[in-house]
Scaffold this motif. Structure first.
Motif, PDB file in Angstrom:
ATOM      1  N   ASP A 144     -32.599  45.874 -27.949  1.00  0.00           N
ATOM      2  CA  ASP A 144     -32.848  47.299 -27.680  1.00  0.00           C
ATOM      3  C   ASP A 144     -34.341  47.610 -27.742  1.00  0.00           C
ATOM      4  O   ASP A 144     -34.873  48.358 -26.911  1.00  0.00           O
ATOM      5  CB  ASP A 144     -32.096  48.166 -28.691  1.00  0.00           C
ATOM      6  N   LYS A 145     -35.023  47.019 -28.727  1.00  0.00           N
ATOM      7  CA  LYS A 145     -36.475  47.237 -28.842  1.00  0.00           C
ATOM      8  C   LYS A 145     -37.194  46.679 -27.622  1.00  0.00           C
ATOM      9  O   LYS A 145     -38.165  47.268 -27.119  1.00  0.00           O
ATOM     10  CB  LYS A 145     -36.998  46.586 -30.122  1.00  0.00           C
ATOM     11  N   ALA A 146     -36.714  45.527 -27.129  1.00  0.00           N
ATOM     12  CA  ALA A 146     -37.333  44.919 -25.954  1.00  0.00           C
ATOM     13  C   ALA A 146     -37.156  45.807 -24.718  1.00  0.00           C
ATOM     14  O   ALA A 146     -38.111  46.040 -23.959  1.00  0.00           O
ATOM     15  CB  ALA A 146     -36.722  43.542 -25.711  1.00  0.00           C
ATOM     16  N   TYR A 147     -35.953  46.320 -24.507  1.00  0.00           N
ATOM     17  CA  TYR A 147     -35.716  47.192 -23.352  1.00  0.00           C
ATOM     18  C   TYR A 147     -36.552  48.473 -23.452  1.00  0.00           C
ATOM     19  O   TYR A 147     -37.071  48.967 -22.449  1.00  0.00           O
ATOM     20  CB  TYR A 147     -34.232  47.531 -23.240  1.00  0.00           C
ATOM     21  N   ASN A 148     -36.675  49.009 -24.655  1.00  0.00           N
ATOM     22  CA  ASN A 148     -37.510  50.202 -24.831  1.00  0.00           C
ATOM     23  C   ASN A 148     -38.968  49.901 -24.477  1.00  0.00           C
ATOM     24  O   ASN A 148     -39.668  50.746 -23.913  1.00  0.00           O
ATOM     25  CB  ASN A 148     -37.421  50.702 -26.271  1.00  0.00           C
ATOM     26  N   LEU A 149     -39.411  48.673 -24.821  1.00  0.00           N
ATOM     27  CA  LEU A 149     -40.771  48.266 -24.502  1.00  0.00           C
ATOM     28  C   LEU A 149     -40.969  48.164 -22.990  1.00  0.00           C
ATOM     29  O   LEU A 149     -41.980  48.620 -22.444  1.00  0.00           O
ATOM     30  CB  LEU A 149     -41.080  46.925 -25.168  1.00  0.00           C
ATOM     31  N   PHE A 150     -39.982  47.560 -22.309  1.00  0.00           N
ATOM     32  CA  PHE A 150     -40.054  47.475 -20.847  1.00  0.00           C
ATOM     33  C   PHE A 150     -40.117  48.870 -20.225  1.00  0.00           C
ATOM     34  O   PHE A 150     -40.928  49.137 -19.340  1.00  0.00           O
ATOM     35  CB  PHE A 150     -38.846  46.718 -20.296  1.00  0.00           C
ATOM     36  N   ASP A 151     -39.232  49.745 -20.681  1.00  0.00           N
ATOM     37  CA  ASP A 151     -39.194  51.111 -20.140  1.00  0.00           C
ATOM     38  C   ASP A 151     -40.538  51.803 -20.315  1.00  0.00           C
ATOM     39  O   ASP A 151     -41.016  52.505 -19.419  1.00  0.00           O
ATOM     40  CB  ASP A 151     -38.093  51.919 -20.824  1.00  0.00           C
ATOM     41  N   MET A 152     -41.148  51.594 -21.479  1.00  0.00           N
ATOM     42  CA  MET A 152     -42.422  52.241 -21.755  1.00  0.00           C
ATOM     43  C   MET A 152     -43.516  51.738 -20.808  1.00  0.00           C
ATOM     44  O   MET A 152     -44.284  52.518 -20.243  1.00  0.00           O
ATOM     45  CB  MET A 152     -42.838  51.965 -23.193  1.00  0.00           C
ATOM     46  N   HIS A 153     -43.557  50.404 -20.607  1.00  0.00           N
ATOM     47  CA  HIS A 153     -44.589  49.842 -19.738  1.00  0.00           C
ATOM     48  C   HIS A 153     -44.373  50.235 -18.265  1.00  0.00           C
ATOM     49  O   HIS A 153     -45.347  50.477 -17.538  1.00  0.00           O
ATOM     50  CB  HIS A 153     -44.608  48.320 -19.862  1.00  0.00           C
ATOM     51  N   ILE A 154     -43.121  50.256 -17.831  1.00  0.00           N
ATOM     52  CA  ILE A 154     -42.831  50.643 -16.444  1.00  0.00           C
ATOM     53  C   ILE A 154     -43.192  52.120 -16.223  1.00  0.00           C
ATOM     54  O   ILE A 154     -43.792  52.490 -15.207  1.00  0.00           O
ATOM     55  CB  ILE A 154     -41.350  50.379 -16.120  1.00  0.00           C
ATOM     56  N   LYS A 155     -42.854  52.931 -17.206  1.00  0.00           N
ATOM     57  CA  LYS A 155     -43.124  54.367 -17.103  1.00  0.00           C
ATOM     58  C   LYS A 155     -44.620  54.668 -17.105  1.00  0.00           C
ATOM     59  O   LYS A 155     -45.096  55.570 -16.405  1.00  0.00           O
ATOM     60  CB  LYS A 155     -42.441  55.092 -18.260  1.00  0.00           C
ATOM     61  N   ASN A 156     -45.376  53.902 -17.895  1.00  0.00           N
ATOM     62  CA  ASN A 156     -46.818  54.175 -18.058  1.00  0.00           C
ATOM     63  C   ASN A 156     -47.698  53.286 -17.186  1.00  0.00           C
ATOM     64  O   ASN A 156     -48.916  53.208 -17.407  1.00  0.00           O
ATOM     65  CB  ASN A 156     -47.219  53.994 -19.521  1.00  0.00           C
ATOM     66  N   ALA A 157     -47.102  52.601 -16.199  1.00  0.00           N
ATOM     67  CA  ALA A 157     -47.886  51.713 -15.328  1.00  0.00           C
ATOM     68  C   ALA A 157     -48.961  52.501 -14.583  1.00  0.00           C
ATOM     69  O   ALA A 157     -48.729  53.625 -14.132  1.00  0.00           O
ATOM     70  CB  ALA A 157     -46.966  51.009 -14.342  1.00  0.00           C
ATOM     71  N   LYS A 158     -50.141  51.881 -14.451  1.00  0.00           N
ATOM     72  CA  LYS A 158     -51.267  52.554 -13.789  1.00  0.00           C
ATOM     73  C   LYS A 158     -51.091  52.647 -12.289  1.00  0.00           C
ATOM     74  O   LYS A 158     -51.579  53.591 -11.650  1.00  0.00           O
ATOM     75  CB  LYS A 158     -52.557  51.799 -14.108  1.00  0.00           C
ATOM     76  N   ASP A 159     -50.415  51.653 -11.735  1.00  0.00           N
ATOM     77  CA  ASP A 159     -50.227  51.652 -10.281  1.00  0.00           C
ATOM     78  C   ASP A 159     -48.940  50.903  -9.947  1.00  0.00           C
ATOM     79  O   ASP A 159     -48.267  50.367 -10.831  1.00  0.00           O
ATOM     80  CB  ASP A 159     -51.421  51.018  -9.567  1.00  0.00           C
ATOM     81  N   ASP A 160     -48.598  50.850  -8.654  1.00  0.00           N
ATOM     82  CA  ASP A 160     -47.355  50.207  -8.222  1.00  0.00           C
ATOM     83  C   ASP A 160     -47.347  48.713  -8.524  1.00  0.00           C
ATOM     84  O   ASP A 160     -46.296  48.132  -8.829  1.00  0.00           O
ATOM     85  CB  ASP A 160     -47.148  50.430  -6.717  1.00  0.00           C
ATOM     86  N   ARG A 161     -48.524  48.076  -8.441  1.00  0.00           N
ATOM     87  CA  ARG A 161     -48.593  46.641  -8.692  1.00  0.00           C
ATOM     88  C   ARG A 161     -48.221  46.330 -10.155  1.00  0.00           C
ATOM     89  O   ARG A 161     -47.448  45.412 -10.429  1.00  0.00           O
ATOM     90  CB  ARG A 161     -50.001  46.140  -8.390  1.00  0.00           C
ATOM     91  N   GLU A 162     -48.786  47.093 -11.070  1.00  0.00           N
ATOM     92  CA  GLU A 162     -48.470  46.881 -12.496  1.00  0.00           C
ATOM     93  C   GLU A 162     -47.009  47.218 -12.775  1.00  0.00           C
ATOM     94  O   GLU A 162     -46.329  46.516 -13.542  1.00  0.00           O
ATOM     95  CB  GLU A 162     -49.381  47.739 -13.369  1.00  0.00           C
ATOM     96  N   LYS A 163     -46.523  48.246 -12.133  1.00  0.00           N
ATOM     97  CA  LYS A 163     -45.129  48.630 -12.323  1.00  0.00           C
ATOM     98  C   LYS A 163     -44.188  47.529 -11.837  1.00  0.00           C
ATOM     99  O   LYS A 163     -43.203  47.172 -12.501  1.00  0.00           O
ATOM    100  CB  LYS A 163     -44.846  49.930 -11.562  1.00  0.00           C
ATOM    101  N   GLN A 164     -44.511  46.968 -10.655  1.00  0.00           N
ATOM    102  CA  GLN A 164     -43.687  45.899 -10.095  1.00  0.00           C
ATOM    103  C   GLN A 164     -43.728  44.654 -10.984  1.00  0.00           C
ATOM    104  O   GLN A 164     -42.720  43.969 -11.156  1.00  0.00           O
ATOM    105  CB  GLN A 164     -44.173  45.559  -8.687  1.00  0.00           C
TER     106      GLN A 164
END
Length: 598
Positions: A408-428
């Motif tokens: 659960d902590k890992a998924y929350n971490l992924f969600d946080m990074h995807i949500k706060n990505a600077k651009d589409d490349r980082e998000k992808q």
């Protein structure tokens, strides 16, 4: 085991003796000459020096006589007669003659006894055994040489029902330490009687031999183990099934709680139900546990299931296996051994037809199910303890719970990074990592071993270390308070003194204030962990204190004002406890885990 002592050439034996003798006398003269370094030595002191020197010469002659006998005694070994000197080796002789406690007469008497038995082929000892026997006979306070060898033979011949020697045959069991322990307790003491009875139970296959893994030389069998030994013997002596002694049946709850039963006079006082004891009420499917002087709680397991999960003796001694989860075993052991906390473990278990289910209180996750009441075949058994099945199942279930929390902590971490990505490349990029992570979990679905470092994701370099903060929080190292918290206990705290290379001397007083009052142990569940730096071998051998290890701790001797004089330290692996002062406890303290009982 192979024997690896130095075997000098026979022609050089005389030279070795001269070398040893010269070294002995030189050391003696050197130590006496140091007296002259002190000022104001009068004639009386000088006279004493002469007397001491004379005594040293006498001791030197005694040692030369001992060495000559070592050379002259020939023992049948490997089809030929071998000099005892060649068997024990030069290093052994140096150590023996340097030790002021060595009893030369006793050693020679034992050597003659071994020689006679080897000649008569009554017993057969290998070189390593002979060396060990001669090196330990001086330590024995209670046996002469002949009795020492008889006692050794007695213990050595003990076997399990499948023919395996109890004190040999496993790397994990240090048979020399165990033998040393057994040969250095008073043969007429209760401790000796307990050990002999326990050996007999292992011989009969009633108890597993792993209980002998951990025996510090100053340890004494714990009251819990002694009580279980007594109950087992009472059962067999009176022709009663052990299950009926450990889980007696009563006609009513009131009869069990008050102890008013016709069976009391027929079967003895062991049927008295104390707080923390389990019992059966006629007509009920499941057993109960006494929770106070006037109350009991109905559990969700049958008499037969309880006895299978928590068999006598082994329920209090679970040997850690290949992972560093001593904190987890200590937590389970602490709760099971204390009468007022035992119910918090037993109520986790529920029978559902043939299955056994474990459910943690207040958990957001599904219950853990053990099909047909057996340990999961896919689990890596070398990661789980030897001992009671109930303890092993709780280890596994706790691993599942940890795994779910970490995921659960890992998924929350992924969600946080995807949500706060600077651009589409980082998000992808983060979305791709999430896909890999999900695939990994599917490969190891519902496997508690994922919570062990063998499977932890911190080793996956493609994640750029993003998961180090998550997956290093697995079962490879931890604190007992983490388990207590999962079982519903609150206000947990870990007090650090020496841990992970850091020292916190300011916390010594805080720990002292907790430990010095016996009342603390009524209010709190306390687990003690040793410091993580190297601990002297003699401390481990005598007191059982190992580096970075977790223990149960409780008061031993208490003053009238309620302050604790000495403590009992109990390793969850074994059957013994050692007694330590507060000074010794503080000297080796790493951390202290504390939670409120209520």
């Amino acid at each position: 085991m192979e024997f690896g002592c130095i075997n000098p050439e026979p022609s050089k034996t005389g030279n070795y003796i001269n070398e040893i003798s010269s070294e002995i006398i030189n050391r003696t003269v050197e130590s006496l000459s140091e007296i002259s370094l002190f000022p104001n030595i009068d004639e009386k002191s000088n006279k004493n020096i002469k007397i001491s020197t004379s005594g040293a010469e006498s001791a030197h002659l005694e040692k030369r006589d001992f060495l000559n006998k070592i050379i002259s005694i020939k023992i049948p070994l490997g089809g030929k007669r071998t000099s005892l000197f060649d068997i024990v080796g030069i290093d052994w002789i140096h150590n023996c003659t340097s030790d002021n406690n060595s009893d030369y007469n006793k050693i020679i008497q034992l050597a003659e006894q071994i020689k006679e038995k080897q000649n008569a082929k009554v017993s057969e000892y290998n070189a390593e055994e002979i060396k060990w026997l001669l090196g330990n006979v001086s330590k024995s306070k209670y046996y002469n040489a002949e009795e020492f060898l008889l006692a050794y033979d007695y213990f050595k011949k003990k076997k399990t029902p499948d023919g395996e020697k109890i004190l040999e045959g496993e790397d994990e069991i240090d048979d020399e330490k165990i033998m040393e322990y057994m040969l250095n307790i008073n043969p007429y003491s209760i401790e000796s009687s307990n050990m002999d009875m326990l050996l007999s139970l292992v011989e009969r296959g009633i108890v597993d031999k792993h209980v002998f893994k951990y025996l510090p030389s100053k340890g004494k069998i714990s009251p819990e183990i002694e009580s279980d030994i007594d109950k087992l013997y009472q059962a067999y002596d009176m022709g009663i099934s052990p299950i009926d002694v450990f889980i007696p049946s009563f006609k009513s709850i009131d009869e069990a709680i008050t102890g008013k039963s016709d069976l009391m006079n027929l079967r003895g006082t062991y049927l008295e139900i104390k707080e923390g004891d389990v019992f059966q009420v006629e007509g009920e499917d499941f057993i109960r546990i006494k929770t106070s002087d006037i109350e009991s709680e109905k559990l969700n397991i049958s008499k037969e299931t309880y006895f299978k999960l928590f068999p006598p003796i082994e329920r209090y001694a679970s040997t850690q296996n290949e992972i560093g989860n001593c904190w987890e075993l200590t937590g389970i052991n602490s709760l099971l051994c204390e009468a007022d906390t035992r119910a918090s473990v037993l109520r986790l278990f529920r029978e559902d037809k043939n299955d056994i289910i474990i459910k943690f209180p207040n958990s957001a996750y599904e219950e853990i199910r053990f099909k047909d009441g057996e340990f999961p075949p896919e689990a890596l058994k070398e990661y789980y303890s030897e001992g009671a099945m109930g303890v092993k199942m709780l280890e596994y279930a706790d691993g599942i719970e940890i795994q779910r929390e970490l995921i659960d902590k890992a998924y929350n971490l992924f969600d946080m990074h995807i949500k706060n990505a600077k651009d589409d490349r980082e998000k992808q990029n983060w979305q791709q990592k999430l896909v890999k992570f999900t695939e990994f979990l599917e490969t190891h679905s519902e496997n508690a071993d994922l919570s062990i470092m063998k499977y932890d994701l911190s080793s996956y370099k493609e994640y750029d270390g993003e998961y180090d903060s998550i997956y290093t929080e697995n079962r490879e190292g931890g604190f007992s308070s983490q388990l207590y918290n999962r079982l519903g206990y609150k206000n947990e705290q870990v007090i650090f003194v020496r841990y992970d290379g850091y020292e916190h001397p300011q916390n010594l007083q805080k720990i002292t204030n907790i430990l010095k009052y016996a009342k603390s142990f009524d209010d709190y569940i306390i687990s003690w962990s040793s410091l993580d730096s190297e601990i002297a071998e003699e401390v481990e051998n005598e007191l059982g204190i190992m580096s970075s290890h977790s223990y149960r701790i409780k008061p031993s001797k208490v003053s009238e004002d309620g302050t604790v004089k000495t403590f009992k330290l109990i390793n969850p692996w074994g059957i013994t406890e050692t007694e330590l002062t507060i000074k010794e406890i503080l000297k080796y303290t790493g951390t202290l885990s504390v939670v409120h009982k209520y």
